[in-house]
Design an enzyme around this catalytic site. Structure first.
Site, PDB file in Angstrom:
ATOM      1  N   ALA A  58       2.332 -20.159   7.134  1.00  0.00           N
ATOM      2  CA  ALA A  58       1.894 -19.450   6.101  1.00  0.00           C
ATOM      3  C   ALA A  58       0.389 -19.201   6.111  1.00  0.00           C
ATOM      4  CB  ALA A  58       1.860 -20.697   4.940  1.00  0.00           C
ATOM      5  N   LYS A  59      -0.287 -18.620   5.245  1.00  0.00           N
ATOM      6  CA  LYS A  59      -2.050 -18.507   5.626  1.00  0.00           C
ATOM      7  C   LYS A  59      -2.193 -17.965   4.291  1.00  0.00           C
ATOM      8  CE  LYS A  59      -4.787 -18.434   9.236  1.00  0.00           C
ATOM      9  NZ  LYS A  59      -4.589 -19.410  10.204  1.00  0.00           N
TER      10      LYS A  59
END
Length: 408
Positions: free
Chosen positions: A96-97
Site C-alpha cells: 500500500a502507499k
C-alpha cells in the site's frame, strides 16, 4: 516504470493469464479531500490518496508521504513496488502507499497535526491492524504517526498501536525502527562489497538524499569502515574526498532544516553528485534520478537503491550493457524499513517488545534470506538482479492468488 517492470518479470516467469492482471492491478484506490483550518483562519483543501494493491497475503502495508508532487499514479506505483518488496522479504502483507499533495515545511506544527488527523479520519473506514497498516515516508515522521494512531484510537474507543508503525517508542514504537531502512541498506552494501572481494575499509560512498534513510545509511556505512565522500539534500550537495564529517552535517541540518550554507566540503549540484567517482552510489531521495542521460556517466562499482524507483527502465538497459555496475535493486535494498515495521506490528499485537539488538539481528537474518533467494533466482533464470527480485516477489503474490481462487 512499475507496470513495465511487472510485465518484464511476468513474461520471464510465464505468469498465467488467469492471475496476471489480478496480480498487477490495485485492489482499491482512494482519493479524499482533506480540509485544514490554517493559523490565519482560512480553510484550505488538500487532496489525499491511499492505494491498497492486494490483500491476498494479509493486510496491506506502506508509507504515507506529504509532498507537493504526490499524485494518485505515483502512489499506485509505490504501492505495487511495496507488494513485491513484502513478498520478497517473506512478510504477510500486501503493498500500500498513501500521501497528501502538500509541502509539510510550509505548515505550522498545529496545521501539520490537523492535516495528519483529518487524513486519518478520512481513511478510518478502510484501515486497521488487519486491513491496512500505515508508516512514515517522505515528509512524515514518528510524530505524524502518533497523531494518526491517536485519531484512529479515539474513533474506535481504545488504544490501537498496531494501526500504524514508525511511532515513537512511548506509544508502541519499536527499538531500531528509525534506523532500520538505512541500516539495512548499509548491511546489504557490505555484503555486496564482500562478494566482490572489496574491503569496506577501502571503499568510498556518495549519498544522494541526506534524510532519515540517507543519514542512517551513511552512519552505518561509516561504522563498517566505508568513507563517505559526498552527501546532498534538495538544496544541493557537498563533496570532500577526505571524508564528510557526518555529525557536523547532521547538526547543521537539524539547526537549519537544510544542508544549504554548510561548509563541510566543495559545493556540488545533485546532478554532479551522482557522477562523482566512488565505490558505492546510494540514491536515497526521489524516484527517477538515474536516467538514460546520466547512466553512462556513473563512476561507481555498486548502485544501492535506497530510494524507491531511482533508476528508470532506459537507464537499467544502459547499466546492463555496461556490465561494470552491480545494482542492489530497491525492493531488496530498502526493505529494512518494512521488515522492522513488521516487527513493530507484531510487537504491538502481542504487547511484548524486543531490544534494539534483537531487532537488528532479526532484520539482518531476513535480509540475508531474501538476498540469497535473489541470487539463486538470478542464476536460475539467467537475468539481472532486479528482474530476479521482481520475479520472486510477483511469483509469490500470484501463487497466493491462485491458491485462494476467485470469489465469488
Amino acid at each position: 516504470m512499475a507496470c513495465r517492470q511487472f510485465d518484464l518479470a511476468a513474461d520471464l516467469i510465464d505468469l498465467d493469464r488467469d492471475v496476471r492482471e489480478r496480480t498487477k492491478l490495485p485492489k482499491r484506490c482512494l482519493t479524499v479531500t482533506v480540509p485544514v483550518k490554517h493559523d490565519d483562519g482560512v480553510v484550505r483543501i488538500y487532496e489525499g490518496y491511499r492505494v491498497q494493491h492486494h490483500l491476498s497475503l494479509g493486510p496491506t502495508k506502506g508509507g504515507i508521504r506529504f509532498h507537493p508532487g504526490v499524485t494518485i499514479g505515483e502512489v499506485a506505483a509505490l504501492a505495487m513496488w511495496m507488494s513485491w518488496k513484502c513478498a520478497l522479504a517473506g512478510l504477510p502483507y500486501g503493498g500500500a502507499k498513501g500521501g497528501v499533495a502538500v509541502d509539510p515545511h510550509a505548515l505550522s506544527r498545529r496545521e501539520l497535526e490537523a492535516l495528519s488527523r483529518r487524513y486519518m479520519q478520512e481513511m478510518i473506514p478502510f484501515v486497521g491492524p488487519s486491513i491496512d497498516v500505515a508508516a512514515p515516508d517522505m515528509g512524515t515522521n514518528e510524530q505524524v504517526m502518533a497523531w494518526m494512531m491517536d485519531t484512529y484510537s479515539n474513533q474506535v474507543g481504545n488504544s490501537v498501536p498496531a494501526v500504524v508503525t514508525g511511532k515513537p517508542i512511548a506509544v508502541g514504537g519499536s527499538e531500531g525502527r528509525r534506523e532500520a531502512t538505512g541500516h539495512g541498506v548499509a548491511y546489504l552494501i557490505k555484503r555486496q562489497l564482500e562478494s566482490m572481494s572489496l574491503r569496506p575499509q577501502d571503499a568510498t560512498a556518495v549519498i544522494q538524499g541526506f534524510g532519515n534513510v540517507g543519514a542512517e545509511a551513511a552512519l552505518a556505512l561509516r561504522g563498517y569502515g566505508v568513507r563517505i565522500v559526498a552527501i546532498s539534500d534538495v538544496s544541493g550537495g557537498f563533496h570532500n574526498p577526505r571524508g564528510i564529517d557526518l555529525e557536523a552535517a547532521l547538526l547543521h541540518q537539524a539547526k537549519h532544516r537544510t544542508l544549504a550554507g554548510w561548509a563541510g566540503g566543495d559545493a556540488v549540484s545533485n546532478v554532479e553528485l551522482l557522477e562523482l567517482p566512488c565505490t558505492v552510489l546510494v540514491p536515497a531521495a526521489m524516484e527517477r534520478v538515474i536516467t538514460a542521460d546520466n547512466a553512462g556517466r556513473l563512476r561507481c562499482r555498486v548502485l544501492a537503491e535506497a530510494a524507491n524507483g531511482p533508476t528508470t527502465n532506459d537507464a537499467d538497459l544502459i547499466l546492463q550493457a555496461r556490465g561494470d555496475v552491480e545494482i542492489i535493486p530497491d525492493i531488496l535494498c530498502n526493505a529494512g524499513g518494512v521488515v522492522v515495521s513488521y516487527f513493530e506490528w507484531v510487537q504491538d499485537l502481542q504487547s511484548l517488545f524486543w531490544t534494539r539488538a534483537e531487532v537488528l539481528v532479526k532484520l539482518c537474518a531476513i535480509l540475508d534470506r531474501a538476498s540469497e533467494a535473489v541470487e539463486r533466482q538470478r542464476v536460475r533464470l539467467g537475468c539481472p538482479r532486479r528482474l530476479a527480485a521482481l520475479a520472486l516477489g510477483i511469483g509469490r503474490v500470484a501463487e497466493a492468488k491462485a491458491s485462494r481462487g476467485l470469489f465469488p
